[in-house]
Design an enzyme around this catalytic site. Structure first.
Site, PDB file in Angstrom:
ATOM      1  N   ASP A   6       0.812  -1.227   0.000  1.00 37.69           N
ATOM      2  CA  ASP A   6       0.000   0.000   0.000  1.00 37.69           C
ATOM      3  C   ASP A   6       0.843   1.274   0.000  1.00 37.69           C
ATOM      4  O   ASP A   6       0.293   2.376   0.004  1.00 37.69           O
ATOM      5  CB  ASP A   6      -0.899   0.027   1.239  1.00 37.69           C
ATOM      6  CG  ASP A   6      -1.956  -1.052   1.169  1.00 37.69           C
ATOM      7  OD1 ASP A   6      -2.263  -1.507   0.052  1.00 37.69           O
ATOM      8  OD2 ASP A   6      -2.471  -1.439   2.229  1.00 37.69           O
ATOM      9  N   HIS A  42      28.813   7.217  -9.479  1.00 32.54           N
ATOM     10  CA  HIS A  42      27.419   7.241  -9.018  1.00 32.54           C
ATOM     11  C   HIS A  42      27.271   6.596  -7.639  1.00 32.54           C
ATOM     12  O   HIS A  42      26.303   5.889  -7.371  1.00 32.54           O
ATOM     13  CB  HIS A  42      26.508   6.544 -10.031  1.00 32.54           C
ATOM     14  CG  HIS A  42      26.389   7.292 -11.322  1.00 32.54           C
ATOM     15  ND1 HIS A  42      25.984   6.724 -12.495  1.00 32.54           N
ATOM     16  CD2 HIS A  42      26.638   8.587 -11.626  1.00 32.54           C
ATOM     17  CE1 HIS A  42      25.993   7.624 -13.463  1.00 32.54           C
ATOM     18  NE2 HIS A  42      26.388   8.768 -12.960  1.00 32.54           N
ATOM     19  N   HIS A  57      34.044  11.496 -17.694  1.00 34.02           N
ATOM     20  CA  HIS A  57      32.674  11.950 -17.981  1.00 34.02           C
ATOM     21  C   HIS A  57      32.716  13.287 -18.697  1.00 34.02           C
ATOM     22  O   HIS A  57      33.785  13.874 -18.893  1.00 34.02           O
ATOM     23  CB  HIS A  57      31.827  12.012 -16.703  1.00 34.02           C
ATOM     24  CG  HIS A  57      32.323  12.961 -15.643  1.00 34.02           C
ATOM     25  ND1 HIS A  57      32.217  14.326 -15.755  1.00 34.02           N
ATOM     26  CD2 HIS A  57      32.919  12.724 -14.438  1.00 34.02           C
ATOM     27  CE1 HIS A  57      32.707  14.892 -14.668  1.00 34.02           C
ATOM     28  NE2 HIS A  57      33.156  13.945 -13.860  1.00 34.02           N
ATOM     29  N   HIS A 117      19.100  16.089 -15.565  1.00 35.33           N
ATOM     30  CA  HIS A 117      19.664  16.016 -16.918  1.00 35.33           C
ATOM     31  C   HIS A 117      18.522  16.436 -17.826  1.00 35.33           C
ATOM     32  O   HIS A 117      17.682  15.625 -18.210  1.00 35.33           O
ATOM     33  CB  HIS A 117      20.157  14.597 -17.234  1.00 35.33           C
ATOM     34  CG  HIS A 117      21.371  14.221 -16.439  1.00 35.33           C
ATOM     35  ND1 HIS A 117      21.998  13.018 -16.543  1.00 35.33           N
ATOM     36  CD2 HIS A 117      22.091  14.923 -15.519  1.00 35.33           C
ATOM     37  CE1 HIS A 117      23.049  12.972 -15.727  1.00 35.33           C
ATOM     38  NE2 HIS A 117      23.107  14.122 -15.083  1.00 35.33           N
TER      39      HIS A 117
HETATM   40  N1  GLY Z   1      24.193  14.865 -10.102  1.00 34.33           N
HETATM   41  C1  GLY Z   1      24.101  14.391 -11.410  1.00 34.33           C
HETATM   42  C2  GLY Z   1      25.094  15.018 -12.266  1.00 34.33           C
HETATM   43  O1  GLY Z   1      25.950  15.727 -11.788  1.00 34.33           O
HETATM   44  O2  GLY Z   1      25.036  14.916 -13.453  1.00 34.33           O
HETATM   45 MN    MN Z   2      25.483  17.422 -13.042  1.00 35.98          MN
END
Ligand code: GLY
Ligand code: MN
Ligand code: MN
Length: 438
Positions: free
Chosen positions: A40, A243, A350, A361
């Site tokens: 629930d 992450h 990245h 994003h």
């Molecule tokens: N916190 C997600 C990013 O920095 O892309």
């Molecule tokens: Mn970010």
């Protein structure tokens, strides 16, 4: 404070004009469903970003329909009033109050949607919806189209085009209006305060989750409804997990702490990363790596302006980082060689940013016709270089397990960019001073 519906109405008007210019038709945009966590218990509800952008309406079980044409109309379908359910779950506007409060031309009970869609689709050239986003909605739209097709002998013709409404709205969402910027600035301030609070609370022997609790406390006490994403509170080697969200380790003297956390306020995300020493003082190698990331961020900011290509900040940051990795003895070779081979990716894997808005994003393409799109005034993006140094052969031990990211949110202006997250300190001197005073 009563909701100012003007920006939402203006967005609906603009979308209707864009639809008309694209040949006309009907758009249907549903909000997000409620989701069960277990039995629930539900996940806390969050509306769909596209739906909210165009309506300001936060209840579940709601659908916006826009009819383009000579007399454009916007219709809301929402839950009916239900005193019994409202005793258990809280207030519902019901169609009548929703129409008035949110400025729709019409509002109807959600139970009437399928029947009304048949009429709304009849004789329209196109249906705009989120094609392929949700199987159930695809089937619902197809069902309505088939009902119109079945009326062919009575003279009705079905829309022959199905188009994705998101690509039209994405272009709008990329340029923030004043109402959005006011909320985003406030969200950024709250998050900046939360990072300051986290710096003050950090000490050797604290747990990562204790610091996360400080962030959440600060978000919520200023009216933020939720974090914009799962907070990363990563001490020592955990900072090299991009992450990392467990947030359950002990903070050690001599380690750095990387915090990537931002609140959501009235639907809008903020996204800030700060990295600082657990004991309040950067060591020599930590400071060297930190100053490098800070310089990379400054280089990225310096090229962020209207007319620059989306990738220019990333290229600028990567260049500084690559040279720094060579200077620190992490990589061998020339700058051009390191950039060409991509060997810098061992420590910087990245990208330097992303659009920011209702979604952390955020919506919007990064390329147009195969080329990085030019930035325009009103874009909001993050600038977030970092370096993540895992133990490896050939990597000086003094740098092992140093993970650093510095992330700010920037509004693109005609001749530069404005950082809206400046309230979170980031120079070595400012961070050390704040932690000394704590
Ligand atoms: N916190 C997600 C990013 O920095 O892309
Ligand atoms: Mn970010
Ligand atoms: Mn982030």
């Amino acid at each position: 404070m009563p909701l100012d519906i003007t920006p939402f109405q203006a967005r609906r008007t603009r979308l209707l004009q864009t639809m008309q210019a694209a040949g006309g038709g009907v758009a249907i945009i549903a909000t997000a469903p409620e989701r069960i966590r277990n039995r629930d218990a539900h996940y806390s509800y969050r509306f769909d970003s596209y739906f909210y952008y165009l309506t300001g309406f936060r209840e579940p079980e709601a659908v916006l329909v826009l009819v383009a044409g000579e007399a454009p109309r916007s219709l809301l379908f929402c839950r009916s009033k239900d005193i019994e359910r409202e005793i258990w779950d809280g207030y519902r506007h019901g169609p009548e109050a929703a129409r008035e409060t949110f400025g729709f031309d019409e509002a109807h009970p959600i139970a009437e949607l399928d029947e009304q869609l048949t009429t709304l689709f009849a004789n329209q050239p196109a249906v705009f919806h989120s094609v392929g986003y949700d199987d159930a909605w695809d089937a619902r739209v197809t069902g309505a189209l088939n009902r119109v097709r079945a009326m062919a002998r009575s003279g009705a013709h079905a829309p022959s085009l199905i188009r994705d409404v998101r690509s039209l709205v994405d272009e709008m969402r990329l340029i923030k209006d004043e109402a959005e910027l006011a909320i985003m600035r406030r969200a950024a301030d709250i998050s900046g305060g939360a990072h300051r609070r986290a710096m003050r609370a950090t000490r050797p022997g604290a747990w990562e989750y204790e610091i996360e609790a400080e962030l959440l406390h600060e978000f919520r006490r200023h009216g933020s409804q939720a974090p914009a994403y799962s907070s990363i509170v990563a001490g020592g080697a955990n900072a090299c997990v991009l992450h990392y969200v467990e947030n359950d380790a002990l903070l050690k003297d001599g380690d750095l702490l990387l915090i990537d956390a931002g609140c959501e306020l009235d639907g809008y995300a903020s996204d800030i990363t700060r990295t600082f020493p657990v004991n309040g003082r950067f060591s020599g190698p930590q400071k060297a790596a930190y100053e490098l990331v800070l310089a990379a961020q400054a280089a990225a900011m310096a090229v962020t302006r209207a007319g620059a290509g989306w990738n220019d900040p990333h290229d600028a940051a990567t260049r500084v980082l690559a040279q720094g990795f060579i200077d620190l003895g992490l990589l061998e070779g020339s700058l051009d060689g390191v950039l060409e081979s991509g060997s810098y990716r061992q420590f910087y894997m990245h990208r330097t940013g992303h659009w920011l808005g209702l979604d952390v994003h955020d919506a919007g393409e990064y390329k147009l016709a195969g080329e990085w799109r030019p930035l325009v005034a009103g874009n909001v993006l993050t600038i977030e270089p970092g370096c993540y140094i895992r133990p490896a052969d050939g990597v000086p031990e003094a740098f092992w397990n140093i993970g650093i990211r510095i992330e700010d949110d920037a509004l693109v202006t005609a001749d530069g960019c404005e950082l809206i997250t400046g309230s979170a300190p980031k120079s070595v001197a400012d961070i050390e001073a704040l932690m000394r005073e704590a």
